[in-house]
Write an enzyme that holds these catalytic residues in place. Structure first.
Site, PDB file in Angstrom:
ATOM      1  NE  ARG A  16      -0.539   0.285   4.977  1.00  0.00           N
ATOM      2  CZ  ARG A  16      -1.013  -0.089   6.165  1.00  0.00           C
ATOM      3  NH1 ARG A  16      -2.161  -0.753   6.230  1.00  0.00           N
ATOM      4  NH2 ARG A  16      -0.354   0.189   7.267  1.00  0.00           N
ATOM      5  CG  ASP A  37       3.892  -4.801   2.898  1.00  0.00           C
ATOM      6  OD1 ASP A  37       3.822  -4.838   4.151  1.00  0.00           O
ATOM      7  OD2 ASP A  37       3.638  -3.774   2.249  1.00  0.00           O
ATOM      8  CG  ASP A  65       9.866  -8.416  10.204  1.00  0.00           C
ATOM      9  OD1 ASP A  65      10.457  -7.314  10.102  1.00  0.00           O
ATOM     10  OD2 ASP A  65       9.503  -8.872  11.307  1.00  0.00           O
ATOM     11  CB  VAL A  66      12.489  -4.649   6.245  1.00  0.00           C
ATOM     12  CG1 VAL A  66      11.715  -4.646   4.942  1.00  0.00           C
ATOM     13  CG2 VAL A  66      11.869  -3.699   7.266  1.00  0.00           C
ATOM     14  CG  ASN A  92       8.083   2.261   0.400  1.00  0.00           C
ATOM     15  OD1 ASN A  92       7.966   3.475   0.390  1.00  0.00           O
ATOM     16  ND2 ASN A  92       7.089   1.461   0.773  1.00  0.00           N
ATOM     17  CE1 TYR A 157       9.161   7.626   9.490  1.00  0.00           C
ATOM     18  CE2 TYR A 157       9.593   9.979   9.331  1.00  0.00           C
ATOM     19  CZ  TYR A 157       9.218   8.788   8.743  1.00  0.00           C
ATOM     20  OH  TYR A 157       8.896   8.758   7.398  1.00  0.00           O
ATOM     21  CE  LYS A 161      11.867   6.875   7.309  1.00  0.00           C
ATOM     22  NZ  LYS A 161      11.808   5.790   6.310  1.00  0.00           N
ATOM     23  CB  THR A 192       0.760   6.998   2.573  1.00  0.00           C
ATOM     24  OG1 THR A 192       1.529   7.414   3.718  1.00  0.00           O
ATOM     25  CG2 THR A 192       1.438   7.483   1.291  1.00  0.00           C
ATOM     26  CB  THR A 195       1.225  11.064   6.544  1.00  0.00           C
ATOM     27  OG1 THR A 195       0.597  10.798   5.288  1.00  0.00           O
ATOM     28  CG2 THR A 195       2.727  10.918   6.395  1.00  0.00           C
TER      29      THR A 195
END
Length: 268
Positions: A16, A37, A65-66, A92, A157, A161, A192, A195
């Site tokens: 998504r 995903d 699961d990254v 992503n 977060y 980043k 998305t 957010t």
């Protein structure tokens, strides 16, 4: 002719939001895409849709699961088994938690680090040998506007980043001689579920929610609106194709001008 003809790309968080739009655009531009995903039902449905629209060998789905190295090994093996090689990655997947710094539990901070920062690290580590074997390739990491500008309640977060931007630069230097380009995207507010969680709330009024979000970003963003996930997908495409052949190690801000400053009042 598509701009990604012959390419094989893994897109994480592809079920998504930005990842979905990246997967759709990459497939439309000729790539064979491995959608990855933890939202298995949505991811499998999207891969099936793309395969039906664009060809049976266009898309596959894999649970990823990254934050788990073993899952990355499975994803890379799946891409090679399905498509014969791997020469691109869009890192992503990520999560967002809002909390005041002094109120952030250590477990919450570590969870965000594990998914966002460690996930990006593991992804690069897993795909680099395959990109090198393919004769080169591209990695696009998803950072954030908050990697470059402070924002209250986003300690965990923003920290992850910023780390992604730093890792991108280091990886670009190490891999340039191997024909592998590594760049980062730094989106601002994008419409998305991350957010705008109300998109996932069946009891929310979509019109009221959309208007409230639109009203907020009309005030904050010079371009007067929130970004669209397909706009971020187009940047990911640019960084994954030959149009950006002399670009590596760079963070690309896509935020409607937000980093430039908050709009003031007209003097007229």
């Amino acid at each position: 002719m598509g701009r990604l003809d012959g390419r094989v790309v893994i897109v994480t968080g592809a079920a998504r939001g930005q990842g979905e739009q990246e997967a759709r655009l990459f497939a439309a531009e000729g790539a064979k895409v491995l959608l990855a995903d933890v939202l298995d039902d949505r991811g499998e449905a999207l891969a099936k849709e793309l395969a039906e629209e664009l060809g049976a060998d266009t898309a596959r789905y894999v649970h990823l699961d990254v934050s788990q190295e073993a899952d990355w090994s499975t994803a890379v093996a799946t891409a090679k088994e399905a498509f014969g090689k791997l020469d691109g990655l869009v890192n992503n997947a990520g999560i967002l938690r809002f909390n005041e710094l002094v109120s952030t539990p250590l477990a919450e901070f570590q969870q965000v680090v594990q998914v966002n920062q460690v996930g990006a690290f593991l992804g690069m580590k897993a795909v680099i040998p395959e990109l090198e074997a393919a004769g080169g390739g591209t990695i696009v990491n998803t950072a954030s506007y908050t990697a470059l500008s402070g924002m209250s309640f986003l300690t965990s977060y923003a920290a992850t980043k910023a780390a992604i931007v730093a890792m991108t630069r280091v990886a670009a230097m190490e891999l340039a001689g191997k024909g592998i380009r590594v760049n980062a995207m730094c989106p601002g507010a994008i419409d998305t579920p991350m957010t705008n969680p109300a998109q996932l709330d069946p009891d929310a009024d979509p019109e009221a929610t959309s208007e409230a979000v639109a009203g907020l970003y009309r005030k904050l963003v010079p371009m007067g609106r929130i970004g669209r996930p397909e706009e971020v997908a187009r940047l990911a495409l640019f960084l994954s194709c030959e149009d950006s052949s002399y670009i590596t190690g760079q963070p690309f801000v896509i935020d409607g001008g937000w980093l430039s400053g908050v709009p003031g009042f007209s003097a007229s």
